[in-house]
Scaffold this motif. Sequence first.
Motif, short mmCIF file in Angstrom:
data_model
loop_
_atom_site.label_atom_id
_atom_site.label_comp_id
_atom_site.label_asym_id
_atom_site.label_seq_id
_atom_site.Cartn_x
_atom_site.Cartn_y
_atom_site.Cartn_z
N THR A 1 25.36 41.76 32.58
CA THR A 1 26.31 41.48 31.47
C THR A 1 27.65 42.16 31.71
OG1 THR A 1 24.47 41.28 29.92
CG2 THR A 1 26.66 41.63 28.98
N GLU A 2 27.59 43.45 32.09
CA GLU A 2 28.82 44.19 32.37
C GLU A 2 29.57 43.56 33.53
OE1 GLU A 2 30.21 46.64 30.79
OE2 GLU A 2 28.64 46.63 29.27
N ALA A 3 28.80 43.09 34.51
CA ALA A 3 29.45 42.46 35.67
C ALA A 3 30.19 41.19 35.26
CB ALA A 3 28.39 42.14 36.74
N ASN A 4 29.52 40.42 34.40
CA ASN A 4 30.19 39.19 33.93
C ASN A 4 31.45 39.51 33.13
OD1 ASN A 4 28.33 37.44 35.07
ND2 ASN A 4 26.96 37.49 33.28
N ALA A 5 31.35 40.55 32.28
CA ALA A 5 32.52 40.94 31.49
C ALA A 5 33.65 41.39 32.40
CB ALA A 5 32.14 42.05 30.51
N THR A 6 33.26 42.18 33.39
CA THR A 6 34.26 42.65 34.35
C THR A 6 34.90 41.48 35.09
OG1 THR A 6 33.03 44.69 34.65
CG2 THR A 6 34.66 44.15 36.34
N LYS A 7 34.03 40.52 35.42
CA LYS A 7 34.54 39.33 36.11
C LYS A 7 35.56 38.59 35.24
CE LYS A 7 33.02 34.90 38.04
NZ LYS A 7 31.87 34.00 38.25
N GLY A 8 35.23 38.48 33.90
CA GLY A 8 36.17 37.81 32.98
C GLY A 8 37.47 38.56 32.88
N GLN A 9 37.38 39.92 32.81
CA GLN A 9 38.60 40.73 32.73
C GLN A 9 39.44 40.57 33.99
OE1 GLN A 9 37.18 44.68 32.02
NE2 GLN A 9 36.67 44.28 29.85
N LEU A 10 38.75 40.53 35.13
CA LEU A 10 39.49 40.33 36.38
C LEU A 10 40.18 38.97 36.41
CD1 LEU A 10 36.96 41.83 38.96
CD2 LEU A 10 39.19 42.78 38.27
N SER A 11 39.48 37.96 35.86
CA SER A 11 40.07 36.61 35.81
C SER A 11 41.31 36.60 34.91
CB SER A 11 39.03 35.62 35.29
OG SER A 11 39.60 34.33 35.17
N ASP A 12 41.19 37.28 33.71
CA ASP A 12 42.34 37.37 32.81
C ASP A 12 43.48 38.11 33.47
OD1 ASP A 12 40.87 36.05 30.93
OD2 ASP A 12 40.29 37.85 29.81
N TYR A 13 43.14 39.19 34.17
CA TYR A 13 44.16 39.97 34.86
C TYR A 13 44.87 39.13 35.90
CZ TYR A 13 46.21 43.63 37.76
OH TYR A 13 47.08 44.40 38.49
N SER A 14 44.08 38.32 36.62
CA SER A 14 44.66 37.45 37.64
C SER A 14 45.63 36.45 37.01
CB SER A 14 43.55 36.71 38.38
OG SER A 14 44.09 35.79 39.31
N SER A 15 45.22 35.90 35.83
CA SER A 15 46.09 34.95 35.14
C SER A 15 47.38 35.61 34.70
CB SER A 15 45.34 34.38 33.93
OG SER A 15 46.18 33.51 33.20
N GLU A 16 47.26 36.86 34.16
CA GLU A 16 48.47 37.58 33.73
C GLU A 16 49.37 37.88 34.92
OE1 GLU A 16 49.56 38.27 30.75
OE2 GLU A 16 47.87 37.18 29.91
N MET A 17 48.77 38.21 36.03
CA MET A 17 49.56 38.49 37.23
C MET A 17 50.31 37.24 37.68
SD MET A 17 49.44 41.63 37.99
CE MET A 17 50.12 41.57 39.65
N GLU A 18 49.64 36.09 37.58
CA GLU A 18 50.32 34.84 37.93
C GLU A 18 51.52 34.60 37.00
OE1 GLU A 18 47.52 31.69 37.88
OE2 GLU A 18 46.43 32.37 39.66
N LYS A 19 51.31 34.86 35.69
CA LYS A 19 52.41 34.69 34.74
C LYS A 19 53.56 35.64 35.05
CE LYS A 19 49.53 33.15 30.86
NZ LYS A 19 49.05 33.48 29.49
N LEU A 20 53.22 36.90 35.35
CA LEU A 20 54.27 37.87 35.68
C LEU A 20 55.01 37.46 36.94
CD1 LEU A 20 52.40 41.24 34.96
CD2 LEU A 20 54.34 40.29 33.70
N SER A 21 54.28 36.94 37.90
CA SER A 21 54.90 36.49 39.13
C SER A 21 55.86 35.33 38.87
CB SER A 21 53.83 36.06 40.14
OG SER A 21 54.42 35.54 41.31
N TYR A 22 55.41 34.38 38.02
CA TYR A 22 56.27 33.23 37.68
C TYR A 22 57.53 33.69 36.94
CZ TYR A 22 57.80 28.88 35.47
OH TYR A 22 58.56 27.83 35.04
N THR A 23 57.34 34.64 35.99
CA THR A 23 58.48 35.17 35.23
C THR A 23 59.47 35.85 36.16
OG1 THR A 23 57.09 35.49 33.29
CG2 THR A 23 59.17 36.69 33.34
N ALA A 24 58.95 36.61 37.12
CA ALA A 24 59.82 37.29 38.08
C ALA A 24 60.63 36.28 38.89
CB ALA A 24 58.97 38.17 39.01
N GLN A 25 59.96 35.19 39.27
CA GLN A 25 60.68 34.14 40.01
C GLN A 25 61.79 33.54 39.17
OE1 GLN A 25 57.79 31.29 41.33
NE2 GLN A 25 56.69 32.74 42.64
N GLN A 26 61.47 33.28 37.88
CA GLN A 26 62.48 32.70 36.98
C GLN A 26 63.66 33.66 36.79
OE1 GLN A 26 62.43 29.53 35.52
NE2 GLN A 26 60.80 29.30 37.03
N MET A 27 63.38 34.93 36.62
CA MET A 27 64.44 35.92 36.45
C MET A 27 65.29 36.02 37.71
SD MET A 27 64.36 37.05 33.41
CE MET A 27 65.46 38.45 33.61
#
Length: 481
Positions: A41-67
């Motif tokens: 269960t903890e592994a799955n939760a960690t996996k979800g958090q990592l997925s969310d983190y990856s998504s946020e990183m993609e958004k930050l990367s896109y924002t940096a490109q736009q800026m």
Amino acid sequence: LSKVTSIEDVNKIINSLETEKIEQVRSRLLEAASGMEEIGTEANATKGQLSDYSSEMEKLSYTAQQMSQLKNQVLSFFSVGNGIQLFKRMIHGAISTITDLDAAMTETAVVTDFSVSDMWGRLREYTDLANKLGATTQGAYETMTLYYQQGLDTKATFELGEETMKMARIAGMDYSEATDMMTAALRGFNMELNETSAQRINDVYSELAAITASDTYEISEAMTRTASIAASAGLDFDIASAYLAEAIETTREAPENIGTAMKTIVARFAGLTKDPSELSQEMQEALEGEVVEANRVEAALRAAGVQARDSNGEFRNLSDVFLELNEKWDSLDLMTQRYVATQAAGTRQQSRFIAMMQNYDRTMELVNATKNSKGASQKQFEKTLESMEAKVNNLKNAWNEFIMNIANSDMVKAGVDALTGFLTIINKISEAVATIVPGKGLDGIVKSLMNIGAIIGAMKIGGSILNGDLFRGSIGKGKTK
């Protein structure tokens, strides 16, 4: 355990274990399984958090490109080359603004006792009015000029001009078009040329536009075809507007067609009260070549139960005749309706006349709306002030006023006159050189060189003048230390 070599050995060991020991082993195994589930269960939760983190990183990367892109665009915009181009556009726009507004001011000065300088001096007044209405300063000058041309004084001009500009903003018309339509209604129905009359016209048009499938432009356009002869036939402005709006709503024909139809109908009824030869040229044209026989029109109205004359034998107002006929229309059979329509409107306009007459309840609803329309135009106009167009116009007005205050008319004209004089001097020098030196062979070359030298010399003198060297020198000499 080292002696365990087969399944039988395992079974022997299990059988030799006590029941309590077996339960302990089973319990430990269950605990281990439960722990593994929690880890999963903890592994799955960690996996979800990592997925969310990856998504946020993609958004930050896109924002940096736009800026980064925005930064490059800003740097490009403020680069030397673009800065020069922007400056050129600003200068070109400033010159265009000054020229256009000066032309509008000059046009007003020509038709009034004001001078062009007087009109420049009233720039703040015109700009304030334009900002109040969400219009352009140039539009304000153009509107007022059209009313000045009609011989109105300044008070009447600004009263009518303000209401006209409101109508233009509501209907999306240009100012000259709105002025023509407002003037047609005012003069056609013999209204006083003041703010009250203009507001009434605006209110009636706005109210009808709000409750019918027609708009202010369509109603006012149709009215321009009708107003000039409607009042003389006793047709009330409110009732005429209601019938026009209803006909436009019912037929969805072009307002020009509806206005022409109403004009023809009014002209035919006016023929009841006058000899055809006494009708105005405009009324005769409205009849479209058809001969109106008053007796036949009266007979048709009587067939519908409507009297064209009152008890004293005088012809009734057209508004009263229309409304009474409208009220009785649905009780008439189809043949009588067509007979009355043909006699009242002519063969070409009978279908439009029927459209006006066929719904008395709707007609009265619109007539009553016109009687209670006060304030309708102001309510609609206030909504236009929230539009982007109004805000852009205010921005444009602020910029134009800034430019005009920097470069007033006298300074601009003096600069143009100075440049014209400078070029005239160069032309005269060139002509003088051409007179002294013949233009053939070697002499032609000499002439060209002398021309170039003369022009360069003149340009140096001109440069000194434009840079203010001579003026500064003369001013410096005259100053008191």
